[in-house]
Write an enzyme that holds these catalytic residues in place. Structure first.
Site, short mmCIF file in Angstrom:
data_model
loop_
_atom_site.label_atom_id
_atom_site.label_comp_id
_atom_site.label_asym_id
_atom_site.label_seq_id
_atom_site.Cartn_x
_atom_site.Cartn_y
_atom_site.Cartn_z
N SER A 19 0.82 -1.22 0.00
CA SER A 19 0.00 0.00 0.00
C SER A 19 0.85 1.26 0.00
O SER A 19 0.33 2.36 -0.11
CB SER A 19 -0.89 0.00 1.24
N SER A 136 15.19 -6.57 4.20
CA SER A 136 15.88 -6.33 5.47
C SER A 136 16.21 -4.84 5.53
O SER A 136 15.38 -4.00 5.17
CB SER A 136 17.13 -7.22 5.52
N TYR A 150 13.99 -2.35 16.38
CA TYR A 150 13.90 -2.35 14.90
C TYR A 150 15.17 -3.00 14.35
O TYR A 150 15.10 -3.90 13.51
CB TYR A 150 13.74 -0.91 14.38
N LYS A 154 15.77 -6.76 12.25
CA LYS A 154 16.41 -6.89 10.94
C LYS A 154 17.66 -7.78 11.02
O LYS A 154 17.95 -8.53 10.11
CB LYS A 154 16.75 -5.50 10.37
N1 LIG Z 1 12.38 3.50 3.96
C1 LIG Z 1 13.56 3.13 4.36
O1 LIG Z 1 14.47 3.96 4.49
C2 LIG Z 1 13.84 1.66 4.66
C3 LIG Z 1 15.17 1.27 4.75
C4 LIG Z 1 15.45 -0.07 4.99
C5 LIG Z 1 14.46 -0.99 5.11
N2 LIG Z 1 13.15 -0.59 5.03
C6 LIG Z 1 12.12 -1.64 5.16
O2 LIG Z 1 11.29 -1.63 4.01
C7 LIG Z 1 10.04 -2.25 4.31
C8 LIG Z 1 8.92 -1.40 3.74
O3 LIG Z 1 8.90 -0.17 4.42
P1 LIG Z 1 8.71 1.25 3.68
O4 LIG Z 1 9.94 2.03 3.92
O5 LIG Z 1 8.21 1.05 2.30
O6 LIG Z 1 7.60 1.87 4.68
P2 LIG Z 1 6.06 2.27 4.48
O7 LIG Z 1 5.93 3.21 3.34
O8 LIG Z 1 5.63 2.73 5.84
O9 LIG Z 1 5.33 0.89 4.11
C9 LIG Z 1 5.15 -0.13 5.07
C10 LIG Z 1 4.21 -1.19 4.53
O10 LIG Z 1 4.15 -2.27 5.49
C11 LIG Z 1 2.78 -2.63 5.68
N3 LIG Z 1 2.57 -3.17 7.04
C12 LIG Z 1 2.96 -2.64 8.23
N4 LIG Z 1 2.57 -3.44 9.24
C13 LIG Z 1 1.94 -4.50 8.67
C14 LIG Z 1 1.31 -5.69 9.20
N5 LIG Z 1 1.22 -5.95 10.52
N6 LIG Z 1 0.76 -6.58 8.32
C15 LIG Z 1 0.80 -6.33 7.00
N7 LIG Z 1 1.36 -5.23 6.44
C16 LIG Z 1 1.93 -4.33 7.28
C17 LIG Z 1 1.97 -1.36 5.42
O11 LIG Z 1 0.69 -1.75 4.93
P3 LIG Z 1 -0.74 -1.39 5.59
O12 LIG Z 1 -0.51 -0.33 6.62
O13 LIG Z 1 -1.56 -0.93 4.43
O14 LIG Z 1 -1.20 -2.70 6.16
C18 LIG Z 1 2.79 -0.68 4.32
O15 LIG Z 1 2.34 -1.09 3.05
C19 LIG Z 1 9.99 -2.41 5.83
O16 LIG Z 1 10.27 -3.76 6.17
C20 LIG Z 1 11.13 -1.50 6.30
O17 LIG Z 1 11.67 -1.93 7.53
C21 LIG Z 1 12.82 0.72 4.81
#
Ligand SMILES: NC(=O)c1ccc[n+]([C@@H]2O[C@H](COP(=O)([O-])OP(=O)(O)OC[C@H]3O[C@@H](n4cnc5c(N)ncnc54)[C@H](OP(=O)(O)O)[C@@H]3O)[C@@H](O)[C@H]2O)c1
Length: 275
Positions: A19, A136, A150, A154
């Site tokens: 989403s 990750s 957090y 990871k």
């Molecule tokens: N952005 C960064 O800098 C970064 C860096 C390294 C890793 N990451 C990792 O990338 C991944 C995606 O994060 P993002 O940065 O794209 O953040 P985001 O824009 O906040 O997206 C997070 C997604 O996870 C879903 N989600 C959260 N809790 C959930 C649950 N209990 N069950 C099912 N879906 C759930 C949300 O969907 P709904 O709320 O619609 O359910 C949303 O689609 C995460 O694992 C994060 O740790 C991010």
């Protein structure tokens, strides 16, 4: 009939957390590239998607994961690619974080993946192969102060994937970790905080959180992560680890070569912690 045949030739992909952020970018890119994509959200009605179908999933629930994967298999008969991406950021000092808050962080970021993989593997083995991509983080290679749980979730994913990869290699199933640095998504804006507040941490916690938010806001374009995930899926022999973005490529290399206390001092400086 023709459309049915066309869709039966398409590879089926399940992407959790589609989403927003990486999940949405990846689902959109894969759908445009000819894959049959199912993205997930806890609120698929509210989070309508273009070019791929949204289905309900809460990765913290065994029943929700089972219903999601079984429902998909009933409709498609196969699952070629699992991208386990759903996650959130829990902020707070380790001492401020309750066991329930820490457990909830792991239920989503670590056990969410464990549930999905456990459900998908028998199907992938039966169909003769598959691709598993786990999102990750740089935080799984270098821990972030005031994001202890957090980071721990990871780091857990890193060890789990490394072992799993050996176990399923013989079944023609690949396991890869994507390790992004800081990227412009909703990660920081949808972060949760530990409810308990211990005053002595307030100054450092505030500065460390602000820096985390600034790094995410100034981060790279999340479309880059989608491109890397597409390349993993299309690679003949995907690697275990893919570091994505300038920070993820540079900082682990520095950590590996400079003395530990010099590296620690650099982390403390970057997050404006007390000396
Ligand atoms: N952005 C960064 O800098 C970064 C860096 C390294 C890793 N990451 C990792 O990338 C991944 C995606 O994060 P993002 O940065 O794209 O953040 P985001 O824009 O906040 O997206 C997070 C997604 O996870 C879903 N989600 C959260 N809790 C959930 C649950 N209990 N069950 C099912 N879906 C759930 C949300 O969907 P709904 O709320 O619609 O359910 C949303 O689609 C995460 O694992 C994060 O740790 C991010």
């Amino acid at each position: 009939m023709c459309a049915e045949k066309e869709s039966s030739k398409q590879k089926v992909v399940l992407i959790t957390g589609a989403s927003s952020g990486f999940g949405r970018e990846t689902a959109t890119l894969l759908a445009k590239s000819g894959y049959r994509v199912f993205g997930t959200s806890r609120n698929p009605e509210r989070n309508r998607a273009w070019g791929y179908e949204m289905i309900p999933l809460d990765v913290r629930s065994d029943n929700s994961v089972r219903a999601c994967v079984q429902g998909l298999m009933e409709r498609t008969g196969r699952l070629d690619v699992l991208v386990s991406n759903a996650g959130y950021e829990l902020a707070g000092a380790v001492e401020e974080t309750s066991i329930d808050e820490a457990r909830d962080q792991f239920e989503t970021n670590f056990f969410g993946t464990v549930r999905l993989v456990k459900t998908a593997l028998p199907m992938m083995r039966k169909q003769g192969g598959g691709r598993i991509v786990l999102v990750s983080s740089l935080a799984g290679l270098i821990a972030i102060p005031f994001h202890g749980f957090y980071s721990a979730s990871k780091y857990a994913l890193e060890g789990y994937a490394e072992a799993l990869r050996h176990e399923v290699k013989g079944f023609n199933i690949s396991v890869s970790l994507v390790e992004p640095g800081f990227f412009r998504t909703n990660l920081a804006s949808s972060a949760r905080s530990s409810a308990d507040v211990i005053d002595v941490y307030s100054g450092m916690r505030g500065r460390a959180r602000r820096m985390f938010e600034e790094f995410v806001q100034a981060g790279d374009d999340p479309g880059i992560v989608a491109t890397v995930i597409l390349s993993i899926i299309e690679s003949r022999s995907p690697r275990l680890r893919y570091r994505v973005g300038k920070d993820a490529k540079r900082l682990p290399r520095i950590k590996a070569i400079v003395p530990q206390d010099a590296f620690e001092a650099g982390v403390r400086r970057n997050f404006h912690l007390d000396r």
